[in-house]
Design a protein around this motif. Structure first.
Motif, PDB file in Angstrom:
ATOM      1  N   GLU A 118      36.799  41.937  41.163  1.00  9.75           N
ATOM      2  CA  GLU A 118      37.167  41.261  39.917  1.00  9.75           C
ATOM      3  C   GLU A 118      38.648  40.892  39.789  1.00  9.75           C
ATOM      4  N   ASP A 119      39.510  41.591  40.533  1.00 10.64           N
ATOM      5  CA  ASP A 119      40.931  41.233  40.481  1.00 10.64           C
ATOM      6  C   ASP A 119      41.256  40.066  41.407  1.00 10.64           C
ATOM      7  N   ARG A 120      40.254  39.565  42.163  1.00 11.73           N
ATOM      8  CA  ARG A 120      40.552  38.512  43.141  1.00 11.73           C
ATOM      9  C   ARG A 120      39.748  37.237  42.939  1.00 11.73           C
ATOM     10  N   VAL A 121      38.964  37.154  41.881  1.00 11.92           N
ATOM     11  CA  VAL A 121      38.136  35.950  41.706  1.00 11.92           C
ATOM     12  C   VAL A 121      38.463  35.262  40.373  1.00 11.92           C
ATOM     13  N   HIS A 122      38.092  33.985  40.291  1.00  8.11           N
ATOM     14  CA  HIS A 122      38.347  33.207  39.072  1.00  8.11           C
ATOM     15  C   HIS A 122      37.093  32.383  38.770  1.00  8.11           C
ATOM     16  N   PRO A 123      36.048  33.037  38.262  1.00  9.71           N
ATOM     17  CA  PRO A 123      34.769  32.338  38.065  1.00  9.71           C
ATOM     18  C   PRO A 123      34.726  31.511  36.782  1.00  9.71           C
ATOM     19  N   LEU A 124      33.546  30.934  36.501  1.00  8.49           N
ATOM     20  CA  LEU A 124      33.343  30.161  35.274  1.00  8.49           C
ATOM     21  C   LEU A 124      33.572  31.069  34.051  1.00  8.49           C
ATOM     22  N   PRO A 125      33.962  30.466  32.912  1.00  7.58           N
ATOM     23  CA  PRO A 125      34.382  31.279  31.756  1.00  7.58           C
ATOM     24  C   PRO A 125      33.409  32.398  31.320  1.00  7.58           C
ATOM     25  N   PRO A 126      32.075  32.173  31.273  1.00 10.29           N
ATOM     26  CA  PRO A 126      31.234  33.292  30.801  1.00 10.29           C
ATOM     27  C   PRO A 126      31.308  34.514  31.716  1.00 10.29           C
ATOM     28  N   PHE A 127      31.382  34.289  33.025  1.00  8.57           N
ATOM     29  CA  PHE A 127      31.478  35.422  33.950  1.00  8.57           C
ATOM     30  C   PHE A 127      32.890  36.006  33.901  1.00  8.57           C
ATOM     31  N   GLN A 128      33.896  35.145  33.713  1.00 10.16           N
ATOM     32  CA  GLN A 128      35.273  35.663  33.614  1.00 10.16           C
ATOM     33  C   GLN A 128      35.390  36.589  32.399  1.00 10.16           C
ATOM     34  N   ALA A 129      34.755  36.196  31.277  1.00  5.39           N
ATOM     35  CA  ALA A 129      34.814  37.046  30.072  1.00  5.39           C
ATOM     36  C   ALA A 129      34.142  38.392  30.344  1.00  5.39           C
ATOM     37  N   PHE A 130      33.045  38.361  31.094  1.00  8.14           N
ATOM     38  CA  PHE A 130      32.343  39.588  31.513  1.00  8.14           C
ATOM     39  C   PHE A 130      33.293  40.452  32.351  1.00  8.14           C
ATOM     40  N   LEU A 131      33.948  39.816  33.332  1.00 11.27           N
ATOM     41  CA  LEU A 131      34.840  40.578  34.220  1.00 11.27           C
ATOM     42  C   LEU A 131      36.082  41.080  33.488  1.00 11.27           C
ATOM     43  N   ASP A 132      36.525  40.306  32.483  1.00  9.94           N
ATOM     44  CA  ASP A 132      37.733  40.723  31.754  1.00  9.94           C
ATOM     45  C   ASP A 132      37.558  42.117  31.154  1.00  9.94           C
ATOM     46  N   LYS A 133      36.322  42.422  30.750  1.00  7.80           N
ATOM     47  CA  LYS A 133      36.075  43.759  30.171  1.00  7.80           C
ATOM     48  C   LYS A 133      36.240  44.831  31.244  1.00  7.80           C
ATOM     49  N   LYS A 134      35.747  44.547  32.433  1.00  4.74           N
ATOM     50  CA  LYS A 134      35.881  45.517  33.521  1.00  4.74           C
ATOM     51  C   LYS A 134      37.351  45.643  33.941  1.00  4.74           C
ATOM     52  N   ILE A 135      38.040  44.493  33.959  1.00  3.72           N
ATOM     53  CA  ILE A 135      39.460  44.503  34.341  1.00  3.72           C
ATOM     54  C   ILE A 135      40.272  45.314  33.324  1.00  3.72           C
ATOM     55  N   LYS A 136      39.918  45.180  32.054  1.00  2.24           N
ATOM     56  CA  LYS A 136      40.620  45.950  31.001  1.00  2.24           C
ATOM     57  C   LYS A 136      40.499  47.454  31.276  1.00  2.24           C
ATOM     58  N   ILE A 137      39.309  47.876  31.695  1.00  8.25           N
ATOM     59  CA  ILE A 137      39.112  49.309  31.990  1.00  8.25           C
ATOM     60  C   ILE A 137      40.010  49.711  33.171  1.00  8.25           C
ATOM     61  N   ARG A 138      40.071  48.859  34.203  1.00  6.36           N
ATOM     62  CA  ARG A 138      40.949  49.177  35.342  1.00  6.36           C
ATOM     63  C   ARG A 138      42.386  49.411  34.867  1.00  6.36           C
ATOM     64  N   ARG A 139      42.873  48.468  34.022  1.00  5.25           N
ATOM     65  CA  ARG A 139      44.277  48.578  33.592  1.00  5.25           C
ATOM     66  C   ARG A 139      44.497  49.825  32.718  1.00  5.25           C
ATOM     67  N   GLU A 140      43.490  50.178  31.912  1.00  2.00           N
ATOM     68  CA  GLU A 140      43.609  51.402  31.078  1.00  2.00           C
ATOM     69  C   GLU A 140      43.658  52.646  31.954  1.00  2.00           C
ATOM     70  N   ILE A 141      42.849  52.656  33.003  1.00  2.00           N
ATOM     71  CA  ILE A 141      42.822  53.810  33.923  1.00  2.00           C
ATOM     72  C   ILE A 141      44.208  53.973  34.560  1.00  2.00           C
ATOM     73  N   GLU A 142      44.759  52.845  35.002  1.00  2.00           N
ATOM     74  CA  GLU A 142      46.075  52.891  35.657  1.00  2.00           C
ATOM     75  C   GLU A 142      47.147  53.337  34.665  1.00  2.00           C
ATOM     76  N   ALA A 143      47.090  52.795  33.430  1.00  3.83           N
ATOM     77  CA  ALA A 143      48.100  53.157  32.423  1.00  3.83           C
ATOM     78  C   ALA A 143      48.026  54.652  32.096  1.00  3.83           C
ATOM     79  N   ALA A 144      46.809  55.200  32.172  1.00  3.21           N
ATOM     80  CA  ALA A 144      46.632  56.629  31.863  1.00  3.21           C
ATOM     81  C   ALA A 144      46.988  57.524  33.046  1.00  3.21           C
ATOM     82  N   GLY A 145      47.263  56.912  34.188  1.00  7.17           N
ATOM     83  CA  GLY A 145      47.622  57.701  35.374  1.00  7.17           C
ATOM     84  C   GLY A 145      46.448  58.494  35.941  1.00  7.17           C
ATOM     85  N   ILE A 146      45.226  58.013  35.698  1.00  7.42           N
ATOM     86  CA  ILE A 146      44.037  58.701  36.216  1.00  7.42           C
ATOM     87  C   ILE A 146      43.812  58.278  37.671  1.00  7.42           C
TER      88      ILE A 146
END
Ligand SMILES: NC(=O)c1ccc[n+]([C@@H]2O[C@H](COP(=O)([O-])OP(=O)(O)OC[C@H]3O[C@@H](n4cnc5c(N)ncnc54)[C@H](OP(=O)(O)O)[C@@H]3O)[C@@H](O)[C@H]2O)c1
Length: 317
Positions: A118-146
């Motif tokens: 998900e950090d390497r693709v740029h799909p059509l908007p509906p799938f990008q919105a789907f991936l954005d939620k997963k990407i948000k979790i990745r960034r939260e995990i990193e910010a929390a130092g987990i």
């Protein structure tokens, strides 16, 4: 089970990919906890049956809601957390992130990614919105130092064979998305699960992304159809759906029906699973575990000949 092995906690373990993950964890000898929503009169017979099976193979079921105190308690009993929540519940993983932060004992968290990188693709908007939620979790995990491992499992193999070839039907028409020549990656679910348990425990994959792209599982739709014709002795009529029609559908179907068609576009038209080179610094599952004998797409189709793997659920229908 060996006493010094990591204790693995699975959220979503009764789901489609989750059940393979739980079974893989047990088969590799890890003490395995499955956190599951409480069983009550509304629970499906198939989930009740699966929970019995989990008990019989030695998994420990813990029933509960996604309530902070309850999940902190169960997380304290584990070393590794793997989440296989479905797409609509992806954001709920923020509660797991918070609980892992508070519990403070988790050595590795594998969130519910299991698709394209998900950090390497740029799909059509509906799938990008789907991936954005997963990407948000990745960034939260990193910010929390987990400590984390992110997995790009690519296509669940049996799931996509059912979508593409519909081997459970007598229909001789097969829909081909785009030209049919673009390469995708189809990995058998048991291997996705085995790799996931391996990467979750591997020091080499600490805070890394692992792509599951074994060389024998990279295949185009046209190649897959030819292989199935050869094995099944049938001849199919290909119905090509041009890219413009797929894009149009992604723009006109109401949400969330616009998501599956946008996923199809990403995988089979753009080729998002195999259109980037894996560099020296990238981690690929079959190269990390060369001794693990994964199921090739050829062998997966053999399984469909002998005993078709039923379609999981109505998604993409
Ligand atoms: N690469 C591919 O081809 C592919 C295909 C499909 C899905 N995926 C990805 O794989 C991941 C897992 O998807 P999946 O299809 O395996 O999930 P799933 O079967 O739909 O659900 C997994 C589990 O999540 C739990 N859950 C917690 N809250 C829930 C709620 N409110 N509603 C429904 N279930 C809830 C349930 O377990 P309990 O009842 O035990 O709590 C359920 O069994 C997702 O990230 C998805 O995007 C990838």
């Amino acid at each position: 089970m060996e006493a010094n092995k990591n204790r693995i906690l699975v959220f979503g373990g009764t789901g489609y990919i989750g059940k393979y993950v739980v079974k893989a964890s047990i088969s590799l000898g890890y003490p395995t906890l499955v956190y599951t929503r409480p069983i009550n009169s509304q629970t499906s017979p198939s989930k009740i049956q699966l929970c019995k099976e989990f008990n019989s193979i030695g998994a420990t079921l813990v029933e509960g809601e996604l309530e902070h105190g309850q999940i902190v308690r169960v997380i304290k009993e584990a070393d590794i957390v793997i989440c296989t929540f479905p797409y609509p519940q992806v954001v709920e993983q923020l509660k797991i992130v918070d609980a892992i932060k508070v519990a403070g004992n988790i050595k590795r968290f594998v969130p519910s990614d299991f698709g394209v990188e998900e950090d390497r693709v740029h799909p059509l908007p509906p799938f990008q919105a789907f991936l954005d939620k997963k990407i948000k979790i990745r960034r939260e995990i990193e910010a929390a130092g987990i400590p984390y491992t992110y997995v790009s499992a690519n296509c669940f193999g049996a799931y996509f064979v059912n979508i593409l070839l519909r081997p459970y039907e007598k229909n001789k028409d097969i829909v081909v998305h785009g030209s049919g020549q673009v390469k995708a990656v189809l990995n058998y679910e048991e291997d996705v699960a085995m790799y996931t348990i391996k990467v979750a425990n591997d020091p080499r994959t600490h805070n890394r992304i692992v792509v599951y792209r074994p060389s024998k599982n990279i295949i185009s739709q046209n190649e897959l159809i030819s292989l199935w014709e050869l094995k099944s002795g049938q001849k199919f009529h290909k119905v090509f759906v041009p890219e413009e029609d797929i894009v149009k559908l992604s723009q006109t179907l109401p949400p969330p029906e616009d998501i599956p068609i946008s996923i199809i576009h990403s995988i089979f038209v753009r080729g998002d699973m195999a259109n980037f080179e894996l560099e020296e610094d990238d981690l690929e599952a079959s190269q990390l575990y060369p001794g693990y004998n994964y199921t090739s797409i050829d062998q997966l189709l053999d399984k469909f000949l002998v005993d078709p793997i039923p379609p999981a659920y109505g998604a993409f229908e």
